[in-house]
Motif scaffolding. Structure first.
Motif, PDB file in Angstrom:
ATOM      1  N   ASP A 159       0.851  -1.198   0.000  1.00 43.51           N
ATOM      2  CA  ASP A 159       0.000   0.000   0.000  1.00 43.51           C
ATOM      3  C   ASP A 159       0.881   1.241   0.000  1.00 43.51           C
ATOM      4  O   ASP A 159       1.937   1.256   0.642  1.00 43.51           O
ATOM      5  CB  ASP A 159      -0.901   0.051   1.243  1.00 43.51           C
ATOM      6  CG  ASP A 159      -1.809  -1.151   1.371  1.00 43.51           C
ATOM      7  OD1 ASP A 159      -2.612  -1.376   0.459  1.00 43.51           O
ATOM      8  OD2 ASP A 159      -1.691  -1.864   2.382  1.00 43.51           O
ATOM      9  N   VAL A 160       0.431   2.279  -0.686  1.00 44.58           N
ATOM     10  CA  VAL A 160       1.061   3.587  -0.636  1.00 44.58           C
ATOM     11  C   VAL A 160      -0.043   4.604  -0.407  1.00 44.58           C
ATOM     12  O   VAL A 160      -1.037   4.619  -1.148  1.00 44.58           O
ATOM     13  CB  VAL A 160       1.828   3.914  -1.933  1.00 44.58           C
ATOM     14  CG1 VAL A 160       2.372   5.349  -1.893  1.00 44.58           C
ATOM     15  CG2 VAL A 160       2.966   2.930  -2.158  1.00 44.58           C
ATOM     16  N   ALA A 161       0.116   5.425   0.634  1.00 45.83           N
ATOM     17  CA  ALA A 161      -0.906   6.405   1.009  1.00 45.83           C
ATOM     18  C   ALA A 161      -2.257   5.721   1.226  1.00 45.83           C
ATOM     19  O   ALA A 161      -3.299   6.229   0.811  1.00 45.83           O
ATOM     20  CB  ALA A 161      -1.022   7.508  -0.036  1.00 45.83           C
ATOM     21  N   ASN A 162      -2.195   4.545   1.849  1.00 44.57           N
ATOM     22  CA  ASN A 162      -3.393   3.766   2.187  1.00 44.57           C
ATOM     23  C   ASN A 162      -4.163   3.264   0.968  1.00 44.57           C
ATOM     24  O   ASN A 162      -5.330   2.890   1.083  1.00 44.57           O
ATOM     25  CB  ASN A 162      -4.338   4.592   3.095  1.00 44.57           C
ATOM     26  CG  ASN A 162      -3.654   4.995   4.391  1.00 44.57           C
ATOM     27  OD1 ASN A 162      -3.011   4.172   5.034  1.00 44.57           O
ATOM     28  ND2 ASN A 162      -3.784   6.268   4.762  1.00 44.57           N
ATOM     29  N   GLN A 163      -3.512   3.252  -0.181  1.00 49.80           N
ATOM     30  CA  GLN A 163      -4.111   2.718  -1.401  1.00 49.80           C
ATOM     31  C   GLN A 163      -3.387   1.433  -1.792  1.00 49.80           C
ATOM     32  O   GLN A 163      -2.156   1.404  -1.842  1.00 49.80           O
ATOM     33  CB  GLN A 163      -4.014   3.724  -2.548  1.00 49.80           C
ATOM     34  CG  GLN A 163      -4.715   5.037  -2.291  1.00 49.80           C
ATOM     35  CD  GLN A 163      -6.223   4.865  -2.175  1.00 49.80           C
ATOM     36  OE1 GLN A 163      -6.830   4.144  -2.959  1.00 49.80           O
ATOM     37  NE2 GLN A 163      -6.816   5.521  -1.196  1.00 49.80           N
ATOM     38  N   PRO A 164      -4.133   0.340  -2.064  1.00 54.88           N
ATOM     39  CA  PRO A 164      -3.479  -0.909  -2.463  1.00 54.88           C
ATOM     40  C   PRO A 164      -2.773  -0.742  -3.799  1.00 54.88           C
ATOM     41  O   PRO A 164      -3.276  -0.075  -4.709  1.00 54.88           O
ATOM     42  CB  PRO A 164      -4.626  -1.910  -2.560  1.00 54.88           C
ATOM     43  CG  PRO A 164      -5.850  -1.077  -2.755  1.00 54.88           C
ATOM     44  CD  PRO A 164      -5.605   0.212  -2.046  1.00 54.88           C
ATOM     45  N   MET A 165      -1.599  -1.358  -3.922  1.00 51.70           N
ATOM     46  CA  MET A 165      -0.795  -1.237  -5.131  1.00 51.70           C
ATOM     47  C   MET A 165      -0.874  -2.528  -5.943  1.00 51.70           C
ATOM     48  O   MET A 165      -0.399  -3.580  -5.504  1.00 51.70           O
ATOM     49  CB  MET A 165       0.666  -0.955  -4.767  1.00 51.70           C
ATOM     50  CG  MET A 165       0.901   0.388  -4.088  1.00 51.70           C
ATOM     51  SD  MET A 165       0.519   1.803  -5.155  1.00 51.70           S
ATOM     52  CE  MET A 165      -1.086   2.324  -4.520  1.00 51.70           C
ATOM     53  N   ASN A 166      -1.490  -2.444  -7.120  1.00 51.29           N
ATOM     54  CA  ASN A 166      -1.574  -3.617  -7.991  1.00 51.29           C
ATOM     55  C   ASN A 166      -0.915  -3.389  -9.345  1.00 51.29           C
ATOM     56  O   ASN A 166      -1.036  -4.191 -10.255  1.00 51.29           O
ATOM     57  CB  ASN A 166      -3.032  -4.037  -8.187  1.00 51.29           C
ATOM     58  CG  ASN A 166      -3.896  -2.921  -8.744  1.00 51.29           C
ATOM     59  OD1 ASN A 166      -3.381  -1.917  -9.240  1.00 51.29           O
ATOM     60  ND2 ASN A 166      -5.200  -3.094  -8.653  1.00 51.29           N
TER      61      ASN A 166
END
Length: 341
Positions: A159-166
């Protein structure tokens, strides 16, 4: 009479010496020319160039050829003059290709590293183009940034800035709204353990948004992608590797049966960047039978002035541009060419 004979003999000996030196003594120059070209959809020495396991793959047709530049080293004065006079070659100082500050082993290692990076970038770009979820991995760190003292190569960004990274593109998208000095929460996995740190952002070289300070690659989550092509160096095959992956991972035939060739380094986000040696690569492609050549947008001016007859130039700034251009050709529409502003 005797003096004249000696003068003639001396002149002959001098001419002979100059001839020997001119034909044997190396000069600090190399010659660039058209190198071999390889079909990324095919095989080289019985090995499939691009192999996909664990994912549905589809039949392909035609060619998607990557192109290379040959380098002829250890030129003699006479050889250099002959190649200089030939329109098939460009003679340049050896220092440009083989810097004296580096050993040959160091130069080969650098070229191999660039080629490996182009393979990783090609995979990340193709998977992002097809919106296939990936594992986002730190490949390298930017020295002097806060991230360099926190993250390490091999870390998986969750996660970066509470966003999942896909995807690698997802990381760039999250950072678009940031500024240097901002802090972002980064959750990552290292050797099976999950960690979370707040990382200050550095100044981006292009200004505007903050810089996390990592070089990323995207790996297929379910399955494996292998690119097998030994003995090639440099980053310029990235675009063609990406297109081969897109073609194999999607139904239909991206080339429409055409012989397409091209060149261009590629970033994990799918941006196609400028390369060197475009005239030689176009000539090699045309000699191999290509009728369409994909040109990085920044190379278009040079390509337009040196393109061989019978080769249609297509301007590409991104992997998506290249996919759209090939779709346009298949639909009978004219793609954007290099003559376009």
């Amino acid at each position: 009479m005797e003096r004249r004979a000696w003068t003639t003999t001396a002149a002959c000996l001098l001419a002979l010496a100059l001839g020997v030196l001119g034909g044997t003594l190396p000069v600090p120059m190399v010659a660039l020319g058209a190198g071999p070209t390889y079909d990324t959809l095919g095989t080289v020495e019985s090995d499939q160039v691009v192999t996909i396991e664990g994912q549905m793959s589809y039949p392909t047709s035609g060619h998607l050829n990557m192109t290379t530049v040959s380098v002829t080293d250890r030129l003699t004065m006479f050889t250099a003059l002959g190649l200089w006079a030939s329109p098939e070659y460009r003679v340049v100082p050896r220092e440009l290709i083989y810097p004296s500050a580096k050993s040959l082993d160091e130069i080969q290692e650098q070229n191999s590293a660039q080629f490996s990076s182009s393979e990783a970038n090609a995979e990340a770009a193709a998977l992002a183009e097809l919106q296939i979820p990936t594992t986002v991995v730190v490949s390298a760190l930017v020295a002097g940034t806060p991230a360099a003292s926190i993250l390490a190569p091999g870390d998986e960004l969750l996660d970066v800035a509470n966003q999942p990274m896909n995807s690698v593109r997802a990381v760039s998208d999250v950072l678009m709204a940031t500024r240097p000095g901002d802090t972002v929460a980064v959750r990552y996995r290292r050797e099976g353990a999950v960690h979370e740190r707040d990382i200050p952002l550095a100044t981006h070289p292009d200004g505007g948004q903050g810089l996390l300070g990592v070089v990323l690659s995207g790996k297929l989550r379910d399955g494996d992608i292998r690119i097998s092509l030994a003995g090639i160096g440099g980053p310029s095959a990235g675009l063609m590797f990406s297109l081969a992956l897109v073609d194999k991972l999607t139904p239909g035939e991206l080339t429409g049966g055409r012989f397409v060739a091209g060149t261009g380094a590629i970033t994990p986000n799918g941006v196609v960047t400028k390369i060197d040696g475009i005239p030689f690569k176009m000539r090699a492609a045309r000699d191999a039978g290509a009728t369409v050549f994909l040109v990085p947008a920044e190379n278009c001016a040079e390509a337009s002035s040196t393109a061989p007859d019978g080769l249609q130039l297509v301007r590409v700034g991104t992997l998506h541009d290249a996919v759209v251009a090939l779709d346009d050709l298949n639909a009978g529409r004219a793609p954007v060419g290099c003559a376009a502003p």
